[in-house]
Design a protein around this motif. Structure first.
Motif, PDB file in Angstrom:
ATOM      1  N   LEU A  57       0.826  -1.208   0.000  1.00  0.00           N
ATOM      2  CA  LEU A  57       0.000   0.000   0.000  1.00  0.00           C
ATOM      3  C   LEU A  57       0.862   1.260   0.000  1.00  0.00           C
ATOM      4  CD1 LEU A  57      -2.814   1.251   0.143  1.00  0.00           C
ATOM      5  CD2 LEU A  57      -2.699   1.019   2.636  1.00  0.00           C
ATOM      6  N   GLU A  58       1.889   1.269   0.817  1.00  0.00           N
ATOM      7  CA  GLU A  58       2.792   2.428   0.850  1.00  0.00           C
ATOM      8  C   GLU A  58       3.435   2.659  -0.513  1.00  0.00           C
ATOM      9  OE1 GLU A  58       6.953   3.864   2.939  1.00  0.00           O
ATOM     10  OE2 GLU A  58       5.783   2.292   3.917  1.00  0.00           O
ATOM     11  N   LYS A  62       2.834   6.043  -2.860  1.00  0.00           N
ATOM     12  CA  LYS A  62       3.969   6.867  -3.296  1.00  0.00           C
ATOM     13  C   LYS A  62       4.112   6.866  -4.815  1.00  0.00           C
ATOM     14  CE  LYS A  62       6.758   6.521   0.878  1.00  0.00           C
ATOM     15  NZ  LYS A  62       7.980   5.963   1.473  1.00  0.00           N
ATOM     16  N   GLU A  63       3.970   5.703  -5.413  1.00  0.00           N
ATOM     17  CA  GLU A  63       4.214   5.552  -6.848  1.00  0.00           C
ATOM     18  C   GLU A  63       3.069   6.093  -7.701  1.00  0.00           C
ATOM     19  OE1 GLU A  63       6.819   3.650  -9.870  1.00  0.00           O
ATOM     20  OE2 GLU A  63       7.085   3.636  -7.713  1.00  0.00           O
ATOM     21  N   HIS A  64       1.830   5.839  -7.281  1.00  0.00           N
ATOM     22  CA  HIS A  64       0.688   6.181  -8.130  1.00  0.00           C
ATOM     23  C   HIS A  64      -0.003   7.472  -7.705  1.00  0.00           C
ATOM     24  CE1 HIS A  64       0.943   2.458 -10.394  1.00  0.00           C
ATOM     25  NE2 HIS A  64       1.199   1.864  -9.244  1.00  0.00           N
ATOM     26  N   LEU A  65      -0.314   7.597  -6.435  1.00  0.00           N
ATOM     27  CA  LEU A  65      -1.007   8.802  -5.997  1.00  0.00           C
ATOM     28  C   LEU A  65      -0.070  10.005  -5.944  1.00  0.00           C
ATOM     29  CD1 LEU A  65      -3.297   7.367  -3.201  1.00  0.00           C
ATOM     30  CD2 LEU A  65      -3.863   7.854  -5.578  1.00  0.00           C
ATOM     31  N   LEU A  86      -9.253  -1.040   1.056  1.00  0.00           N
ATOM     32  CA  LEU A  86      -9.040  -0.937   2.500  1.00  0.00           C
ATOM     33  C   LEU A  86     -10.303  -1.285   3.282  1.00  0.00           C
ATOM     34  CD1 LEU A  86      -6.790   2.226   2.816  1.00  0.00           C
ATOM     35  CD2 LEU A  86      -6.170  -0.142   3.287  1.00  0.00           C
ATOM     36  N   ARG A  87     -11.458  -0.870   2.779  1.00  0.00           N
ATOM     37  CA  ARG A  87     -12.703  -1.222   3.471  1.00  0.00           C
ATOM     38  C   ARG A  87     -12.882  -2.743   3.522  1.00  0.00           C
ATOM     39  NH1 ARG A  87     -15.969   3.349   0.693  1.00  0.00           N
ATOM     40  NH2 ARG A  87     -15.859   4.948   2.284  1.00  0.00           N
ATOM     41  N   SER A  88     -12.634  -3.412   2.408  1.00  0.00           N
ATOM     42  CA  SER A  88     -12.802  -4.866   2.406  1.00  0.00           C
ATOM     43  C   SER A  88     -11.732  -5.537   3.261  1.00  0.00           C
ATOM     44  CB  SER A  88     -12.792  -5.415   0.984  1.00  0.00           C
ATOM     45  OG  SER A  88     -11.535  -5.268   0.389  1.00  0.00           O
TER      46      SER A  88
END
Length: 91
Positions: A57-58, A62-65, A86-88
């Motif tokens: 996720l990190e 960093k890479e996409h967002l 994240l919700r799931s």
């Protein structure tokens, strides 16, 4: 996903460790070990999976967002996808 390719070796090492922990859990159940041992193994597996999720996720954030070339709309769409995942995951 460049970040997963770049970190492939490290991620696969984590996954292999999780596989070993799951196998140890299966063995503990087959050997009818004490409940506390089973619970401890489950907790270890959960921690390992959480660590893997956190790392991927990190890298994704960093890479996409954080990508300068991504438009606002692309970032918004990606945020929605991450929130859904994240919700799931947190259910």
């Amino acid at each position: 996903m460049a970040h997963t390719l770049r970190d492939k070796k490290k991620l696969l090492t984590r996954i292999r460790r999780i596989k070993g922990q799951v196998q140890a859990l299966e063995n503990a159940l087959e050997q009818q070990q004490e409940c506390i041992n089973i619970l401890q193994q489950i907790a270890a597996i959960r921690g390992a999976v959480n660590g893997l999720m956190s790392e991927v996720l990190e890298g994704h954030i960093k890479e996409h967002l954080g990508a300068k070339e991504a438009s606002f709309e692309e970032r918004q769409a990606d945020v929605e996808k991450v929130v859904s995942i994240l919700r799931s995951y947190l259910k």
